[in-house]
Design a protein around this motif. Structure first.
Motif, PDB file in Angstrom:
ATOM      1  N   GLU A   7       0.974  -1.070   0.053  1.00  0.00           N
ATOM      2  CA  GLU A   7      -0.112   0.101   0.099  1.00  0.00           C
ATOM      3  C   GLU A   7       1.025   1.303  -0.011  1.00  0.00           C
ATOM      4  O   GLU A   7       1.849   1.335   0.841  1.00  0.00           O
ATOM      5  CB  GLU A   7      -1.064   0.127   1.087  1.00  0.00           C
ATOM      6  CG  GLU A   7      -1.667   1.188   1.476  1.00  0.00           C
ATOM      7  CD  GLU A   7      -2.695   1.519   0.305  1.00  0.00           C
ATOM      8  OE1 GLU A   7      -2.644   2.523  -0.462  1.00  0.00           O
ATOM      9  OE2 GLU A   7      -3.667   0.857   0.320  1.00  0.00           O
ATOM     10  N   ASP A   8       0.625   2.182  -0.870  1.00  0.00           N
ATOM     11  CA  ASP A   8       1.480   3.300  -0.999  1.00  0.00           C
ATOM     12  C   ASP A   8       1.121   4.385  -0.077  1.00  0.00           C
ATOM     13  O   ASP A   8       1.627   5.580   0.074  1.00  0.00           O
ATOM     14  CB  ASP A   8       1.814   3.823  -2.551  1.00  0.00           C
ATOM     15  CG  ASP A   8       0.554   4.186  -3.332  1.00  0.00           C
ATOM     16  OD1 ASP A   8      -0.523   3.327  -3.041  1.00  0.00           O
ATOM     17  OD2 ASP A   8       0.371   4.827  -4.129  1.00  0.00           O
ATOM     18  N   GLU A   9      -0.189   4.402   0.255  1.00  0.00           N
ATOM     19  CA  GLU A   9      -0.834   5.417   1.134  1.00  0.00           C
ATOM     20  C   GLU A   9      -0.320   4.937   2.629  1.00  0.00           C
ATOM     21  O   GLU A   9      -0.833   4.148   3.190  1.00  0.00           O
ATOM     22  CB  GLU A   9      -2.232   5.668   1.407  1.00  0.00           C
ATOM     23  CG  GLU A   9      -2.809   6.028  -0.081  1.00  0.00           C
ATOM     24  CD  GLU A   9      -4.267   5.858  -0.184  1.00  0.00           C
ATOM     25  OE1 GLU A   9      -5.018   6.083   0.651  1.00  0.00           O
ATOM     26  OE2 GLU A   9      -4.847   5.132  -1.110  1.00  0.00           O
ATOM     27  N   LEU A  50      -3.404  -6.056  -0.610  1.00  0.00           N
ATOM     28  CA  LEU A  50      -2.800  -5.576  -1.708  1.00  0.00           C
ATOM     29  C   LEU A  50      -3.564  -4.368  -2.438  1.00  0.00           C
ATOM     30  O   LEU A  50      -4.775  -4.706  -2.795  1.00  0.00           O
ATOM     31  CB  LEU A  50      -2.517  -6.868  -2.714  1.00  0.00           C
ATOM     32  CG  LEU A  50      -2.183  -6.527  -4.146  1.00  0.00           C
ATOM     33  CD1 LEU A  50      -0.472  -5.860  -3.954  1.00  0.00           C
ATOM     34  CD2 LEU A  50      -1.976  -7.826  -5.115  1.00  0.00           C
ATOM     35  N   ASP A  51      -3.189  -3.317  -2.428  1.00  0.00           N
ATOM     36  CA  ASP A  51      -3.885  -2.211  -3.146  1.00  0.00           C
ATOM     37  C   ASP A  51      -3.486  -2.177  -4.556  1.00  0.00           C
ATOM     38  O   ASP A  51      -2.706  -3.190  -5.025  1.00  0.00           O
ATOM     39  CB  ASP A  51      -2.616  -0.793  -2.611  1.00  0.00           C
ATOM     40  CG  ASP A  51      -3.549   0.397  -3.233  1.00  0.00           C
ATOM     41  OD1 ASP A  51      -4.723   0.440  -3.709  1.00  0.00           O
ATOM     42  OD2 ASP A  51      -2.599   1.398  -3.471  1.00  0.00           O
ATOM     43  N   VAL A  52      -4.308  -1.734  -5.531  1.00  0.00           N
ATOM     44  CA  VAL A  52      -4.257  -1.692  -6.968  1.00  0.00           C
ATOM     45  C   VAL A  52      -3.458  -0.675  -7.454  1.00  0.00           C
ATOM     46  O   VAL A  52      -2.319  -1.149  -8.425  1.00  0.00           O
ATOM     47  CB  VAL A  52      -5.556  -1.681  -7.658  1.00  0.00           C
ATOM     48  CG1 VAL A  52      -5.496  -1.636  -9.161  1.00  0.00           C
ATOM     49  CG2 VAL A  52      -6.460  -2.975  -7.137  1.00  0.00           C
ATOM     50  N   MET A  53      -3.587   0.607  -7.134  1.00  0.00           N
ATOM     51  CA  MET A  53      -2.933   1.642  -7.905  1.00  0.00           C
ATOM     52  C   MET A  53      -1.400   1.917  -7.050  1.00  0.00           C
ATOM     53  O   MET A  53      -1.630   2.297  -5.903  1.00  0.00           O
ATOM     54  CB  MET A  53      -3.876   2.878  -7.783  1.00  0.00           C
ATOM     55  CG  MET A  53      -5.135   2.872  -8.591  1.00  0.00           C
ATOM     56  SD  MET A  53      -4.836   2.577 -10.246  1.00  0.00           S
ATOM     57  CE  MET A  53      -4.730   4.339 -10.859  1.00  0.00           C
ATOM     58  N   LEU A  54      -0.528   1.342  -7.583  1.00  0.00           N
ATOM     59  CA  LEU A  54       0.768   1.086  -6.803  1.00  0.00           C
ATOM     60  C   LEU A  54       1.461   1.615  -7.929  1.00  0.00           C
ATOM     61  O   LEU A  54       1.675   1.634  -8.930  1.00  0.00           O
ATOM     62  CB  LEU A  54       1.060  -0.139  -6.258  1.00  0.00           C
ATOM     63  CG  LEU A  54       0.484  -0.816  -5.367  1.00  0.00           C
ATOM     64  CD1 LEU A  54       0.453  -2.105  -5.132  1.00  0.00           C
ATOM     65  CD2 LEU A  54       0.653  -0.013  -4.037  1.00  0.00           C
TER      66      LEU A  54
HETATM   67 CA    CA Z   1      -2.401   3.489  -4.067  1.00  0.00          CA
END
Ligand code: CA
Length: 223
Positions: A7-9, A50-54
């Motif tokens: 996760e990038d957030e 798992l996030d999608v937009m990474l």
């Molecule tokens: Ca993201």
């Protein structure tokens, strides 16, 4: 149970880790697609969130790559994309579940438990030492069939020791796997080993002077 949050957030990732740690999970964080893939490949994780937009590689590509490599670690996708096609794509690629952000923590935990409970070849076996048993799927610990109440940290420490029964584990190793970066005081390990001995018997853990700890011999129980 070890979880990998990709996760990038970073605030969300940390919030998830805090919550899950309080429920007895050990949580690692990766903030890019490639980092998540690399960690999932060589980590022994029980599940991925798992996030999608990474950055650099999407969550879809991460799960697609893992499945192509015959890696069947349970994957829960957490995504802001709430379209039915997005959800269908995620599941078709091999994800085990799909949650739309913002995710209710209560729901996430329930879905995570459901995924971990599903019968699969990789379903974690019961760990045991003498008459102490730990079920990684339900987080239940029993001694002589009686339930034993452990705090999340005691549980994580016991699980780690039971997973490494044949060798000495160092304090640093335990701090790395059971504690977060915040509280790296080696006295903490001693204190918690003491708690476990009090609840599960003094012979559970041997102190190996200058080296660390080792599960005690179960010879007294007949193996
Ligand atoms: Ca993201």
């Amino acid at each position: 149970m070890r979880l990998l949050v990709v996760e990038d957030e970073i605030r969300l990732a940390r919030a998830l880790r805090r919550g899950l740690a309080a429920d007895g999970f050990v949580v690692d964080i990766a903030v890019t697609g490639p980092a998540g893939l690399a960690a999932a490949r060589d980590g022994s994780y029980d599940a991925l969130l798992l996030d999608v937009m990474l950055p650099q590689m999407s969550g879809y590509d991460v799960v697609r790559t893992l499945r192509a490599e015959e890696n069947h670690v349970p994957v829960l996708i957490l995504s802001a994309k709430d379209g039915v096609h997005d959800q269908a794509d995620g599941l078709d690629l091999g994800a085990d579940d799909y949650l739309v952000k913002p995710v209710s923590y209560v729901l996430l935990l329930a879905r995570l438990r459901a995924v971990l409970r599903r019968p699969r070849e990789s379903r974690p076996p019961i760990l045991s030492w003498g008459d102490v048993q730990l079920d990684p799927a339900t987080h239940e610990v029993t001694m002589g069939a009686e339930p034993v109440a452990l705090t999340p940290r005691e549980y994580a420490l016991l699980e780690y020791l039971l997973r490494h029964p044949d060798r000495v584990v160092t304090k640093i190793e335990l701090l790395d796997h059971v504690w977060d970066l915040g509280d790296r005081d080696s006295n903490t390990v001693e204190v918690y080993v003491g708690y476990l001995r009090r609840k599960l018997g003094p012979d559970l853990v041997e102190t190996v002077r200058g080296a660390g700890y080792r599960l005690g011999s179960t010879a007294a129980f007949g193996g």
